[in-house]
Scaffold this motif. Structure first.
Motif, short mmCIF file in Angstrom:
data_model
loop_
_atom_site.label_atom_id
_atom_site.label_comp_id
_atom_site.label_asym_id
_atom_site.label_seq_id
_atom_site.Cartn_x
_atom_site.Cartn_y
_atom_site.Cartn_z
N GLY A 187 -13.62 -19.07 -28.69
CA GLY A 187 -13.18 -19.43 -27.35
C GLY A 187 -11.79 -20.01 -27.27
N VAL A 188 -11.01 -19.89 -28.35
CA VAL A 188 -9.66 -20.44 -28.36
C VAL A 188 -8.65 -19.30 -28.46
N SER A 189 -7.82 -19.15 -27.42
CA SER A 189 -6.90 -18.02 -27.38
C SER A 189 -5.58 -18.36 -28.08
N GLU A 190 -5.69 -18.58 -29.40
CA GLU A 190 -4.52 -18.90 -30.22
C GLU A 190 -4.59 -18.06 -31.49
N ARG A 191 -3.39 -17.83 -32.10
CA ARG A 191 -3.32 -16.87 -33.20
C ARG A 191 -3.67 -17.53 -34.55
N LEU A 192 -4.97 -17.59 -34.80
CA LEU A 192 -5.53 -18.20 -36.02
C LEU A 192 -6.66 -17.32 -36.52
N GLU A 251 -9.42 -8.91 -37.89
CA GLU A 251 -9.16 -10.23 -37.28
C GLU A 251 -7.87 -10.23 -36.47
N ILE A 252 -6.83 -9.57 -36.99
CA ILE A 252 -5.56 -9.52 -36.25
C ILE A 252 -5.77 -8.75 -34.94
N ASP A 253 -6.60 -7.71 -34.97
CA ASP A 253 -6.94 -7.01 -33.72
C ASP A 253 -7.54 -7.98 -32.69
N HIS A 254 -8.43 -8.88 -33.16
CA HIS A 254 -9.03 -9.85 -32.24
C HIS A 254 -7.95 -10.65 -31.51
N LEU A 255 -6.85 -10.97 -32.20
CA LEU A 255 -5.79 -11.77 -31.59
C LEU A 255 -5.07 -11.01 -30.48
N ASP A 256 -5.20 -9.69 -30.51
CA ASP A 256 -4.60 -8.86 -29.47
C ASP A 256 -5.63 -8.35 -28.47
N LEU A 302 -13.23 -14.47 -39.19
CA LEU A 302 -13.38 -14.99 -37.84
C LEU A 302 -11.98 -15.25 -37.27
N ALA A 303 -11.82 -14.93 -35.99
CA ALA A 303 -10.56 -15.18 -35.30
C ALA A 303 -10.82 -16.21 -34.20
N ALA A 304 -9.79 -17.01 -33.88
CA ALA A 304 -9.97 -18.12 -32.93
C ALA A 304 -10.56 -17.69 -31.57
N PRO A 305 -10.16 -16.51 -31.03
CA PRO A 305 -10.77 -16.14 -29.74
C PRO A 305 -12.30 -16.03 -29.83
N GLN A 306 -12.82 -15.78 -31.02
CA GLN A 306 -14.28 -15.68 -31.18
C GLN A 306 -14.98 -17.03 -31.02
N LEU A 325 -19.16 -23.92 -34.52
CA LEU A 325 -18.83 -23.66 -33.12
C LEU A 325 -19.63 -22.46 -32.62
N PRO A 326 -19.92 -22.43 -31.31
CA PRO A 326 -20.60 -21.26 -30.75
C PRO A 326 -19.67 -20.04 -30.81
N ILE A 327 -20.24 -18.90 -31.17
CA ILE A 327 -19.45 -17.66 -31.26
C ILE A 327 -19.56 -16.90 -29.95
N ARG A 328 -18.40 -16.60 -29.38
CA ARG A 328 -18.35 -15.86 -28.11
C ARG A 328 -18.74 -14.41 -28.35
N LYS A 329 -19.48 -13.86 -27.38
CA LYS A 329 -19.97 -12.50 -27.53
C LYS A 329 -19.22 -11.54 -26.61
N GLU A 330 -19.29 -10.24 -26.96
CA GLU A 330 -18.66 -9.20 -26.17
C GLU A 330 -19.02 -9.39 -24.70
N GLY A 331 -18.02 -9.26 -23.83
CA GLY A 331 -18.23 -9.52 -22.41
C GLY A 331 -17.54 -10.81 -21.99
N ASP A 332 -17.33 -11.71 -22.96
CA ASP A 332 -16.59 -12.95 -22.69
C ASP A 332 -15.10 -12.59 -22.57
N PRO A 333 -14.46 -12.94 -21.44
CA PRO A 333 -13.06 -12.53 -21.25
C PRO A 333 -12.10 -13.02 -22.33
N VAL A 334 -12.41 -14.13 -23.00
CA VAL A 334 -11.48 -14.66 -24.01
C VAL A 334 -11.28 -13.64 -25.14
N LEU A 335 -12.27 -12.79 -25.37
CA LEU A 335 -12.16 -11.79 -26.44
C LEU A 335 -11.20 -10.67 -26.09
#
Ligand code: ZN
Length: 157
Positions: A53-58, A131-136, A47-51, A4-14
């Motif tokens: 583009g999925v805003s779920e806790r994985l 990774e848990i930080d990414h989820l928040d 890797l965390a799901a928001p990375q 999957l494409p990895i979202r970069k800093e600046g993407d709101p999903v992060l």
């Protein structure tokens, strides 16, 4: 599986707080497998799901002992403190020093929806906290000191 494409800093999903996963469905299992493949393809250790583009806790992590997939991971205990260098697949070419707990206990669910407890130290503990930080919606640069550009080097999560 798919990379999957990895979202970069600046993407709101992060920066969003990711939603809890109500049930470990086939879709969730496939997403965790795709995240694992994406992490390996990018030479990352987590890797965390928001990375993707999925805003779920994985999250998925592998610091060299095989992959650990966690659904709805929660940090239930933490002790000690270590400052070490960290990077992030969503912020390529940047490293910094981040203070993390040396030892953690994380509870979540595995890919079969069963409770899974991970007791971790050092690099695995660091990767789990990152990774848990990414989820928040938290990125390591929010906490890091001595941020520098680096061509290659630190393991990225
Ligand atoms: Zn990261």
């Amino acid at each position: 599986m798919a990379i999957l494409p990895i979202r970069k800093e600046g993407d709101p999903v992060l920066r969003q707080k990711a939603q809890p996963v109500p049930k470990v469905t086939k879709r969730i299992v496939k997403l965790l497998q795709d995240m694992e493949e994406t992490m390996y393809a990018a030479d990352g250790v987590g890797l965390a799901a928001p990375q993707v583009g999925v805003s779920e806790r994985l999250i998925v992590v592998d610091v060299g002992d095989g992959p650990i997939h966690l659904v709805n991971p929660v940090l239930v205990a933490a002790e000690g403190s270590v400052v070490d260098v960290e990077g992030c697949l969503s912020i390529p070419g940047v490293v910094g020093y981040v203070e993390r707990a040396q030892k953690v206990v994380v509870d979540g669910l595995d890919m079969k929806g069963r409770p899974r407890r991970v007791e971790a130290e050092d690099w695995l503990a660091r990767a789990l906290q990152h990774e848990i930080d990414h989820l928040d919606g938290i990125l390591f640069i929010d906490k890091a000191t001595g941020i520098t550009k680096q061509e290659d080097g630190a393991d990225s999560t």
